[in-house]
Design an enzyme around this catalytic site. Structure first.
Site, mmCIF file in Angstrom:
data_model
loop_
_atom_site.group_PDB
_atom_site.id
_atom_site.type_symbol
_atom_site.label_atom_id
_atom_site.label_comp_id
_atom_site.label_asym_id
_atom_site.label_seq_id
_atom_site.Cartn_x
_atom_site.Cartn_y
_atom_site.Cartn_z
ATOM 1 N N CYS A 287 -91.379 8.530 15.949
ATOM 2 C CA CYS A 287 -90.607 9.295 15.243
ATOM 3 C C CYS A 287 -89.119 8.521 15.123
ATOM 4 O O CYS A 287 -88.798 7.678 16.299
ATOM 5 C CB CYS A 287 -90.302 10.802 15.773
ATOM 6 S SG CYS A 287 -89.691 10.689 17.489
ATOM 7 N N GLU B 127 -93.399 8.038 23.970
ATOM 8 C CA GLU B 127 -92.612 6.914 24.011
ATOM 9 C C GLU B 127 -91.462 7.293 25.169
ATOM 10 O O GLU B 127 -90.933 6.203 26.034
ATOM 11 C CB GLU B 127 -91.937 6.385 22.765
ATOM 12 C CG GLU B 127 -93.000 5.972 21.812
ATOM 13 C CD GLU B 127 -93.508 7.321 20.963
ATOM 14 O OE1 GLU B 127 -93.964 6.939 19.665
ATOM 15 O OE2 GLU B 127 -93.309 8.246 21.282
ATOM 16 N N CYS C 25 -87.664 8.462 18.976
ATOM 17 C CA CYS C 25 -88.605 7.677 19.934
ATOM 18 C C CYS C 25 -88.220 6.059 19.554
ATOM 19 O O CYS C 25 -88.132 5.210 20.519
ATOM 20 C CB CYS C 25 -89.845 7.694 19.869
ATOM 21 S SG CYS C 25 -90.577 9.326 20.917
ATOM 22 N N HIS D 257 -91.589 13.155 24.261
ATOM 23 C CA HIS D 257 -92.726 12.313 23.608
ATOM 24 C C HIS D 257 -93.103 11.276 24.316
ATOM 25 O O HIS D 257 -92.704 10.885 25.459
ATOM 26 C CB HIS D 257 -92.054 12.005 22.396
ATOM 27 C CG HIS D 257 -91.438 12.930 21.434
ATOM 28 N ND1 HIS D 257 -91.147 12.784 20.179
ATOM 29 C CD2 HIS D 257 -91.200 14.088 21.409
ATOM 30 C CE1 HIS D 257 -90.397 13.788 19.494
ATOM 31 N NE2 HIS D 257 -90.569 14.847 20.383
#
Length: 106
Positions: free
Chosen positions: A86, A58, A89, A56
């Site tokens: 999310c 992040e 993250c 992801h």
């Protein structure tokens, strides 16, 4: 940091979203700055293109920042994302001791 600076950094995160989408990845982008707003690193989601479910924006950003800065925690740094992180993250960012989060969309 004023609202204009915050919006410019969210816009920079949105530019990362475009890179993610162009490469066939989910639309997520992130920016890490120091306490003065100087950009340290930008990143986007590479989940599909790297065949990595944890890639992801992040997470990619934290990995790059750790390599660039040679540290594991980022007290005093700020995270800017196009949308709310999310749980994976957010947990990683909390573990990295980031305390200031800004989102373009909740």
């Amino acid at each position: 940091m004023d609202q204009i600076q915050i919006e410019a950094l969210i816009e920079l995160a949105q530019e990362e979203v475009e890179k993610a989408v162009e490469a066939g990845n989910p639309p997520s982008g992130a920016v890490l700055t120091d306490s003065q707003g100087k950009v340290i690193v930008t990143a986007h989601n590479t989940q599909n293109s790297s065949n990595d479910p944890t890639a992801h924006a992040e997470i990619n950003l934290l990995r790059q920042a750790a390599n660039i800065l040679g540290r594991l925690t980022f007290e005093g740094y700020m995270l800017f994302c196009n949308a709310e992180s999310c749980s994976m993250c957010m947990s990683a960012c909390i573990k990295a001791k980031i305390k200031h989060f800004y989102y373009g969309a909740p």
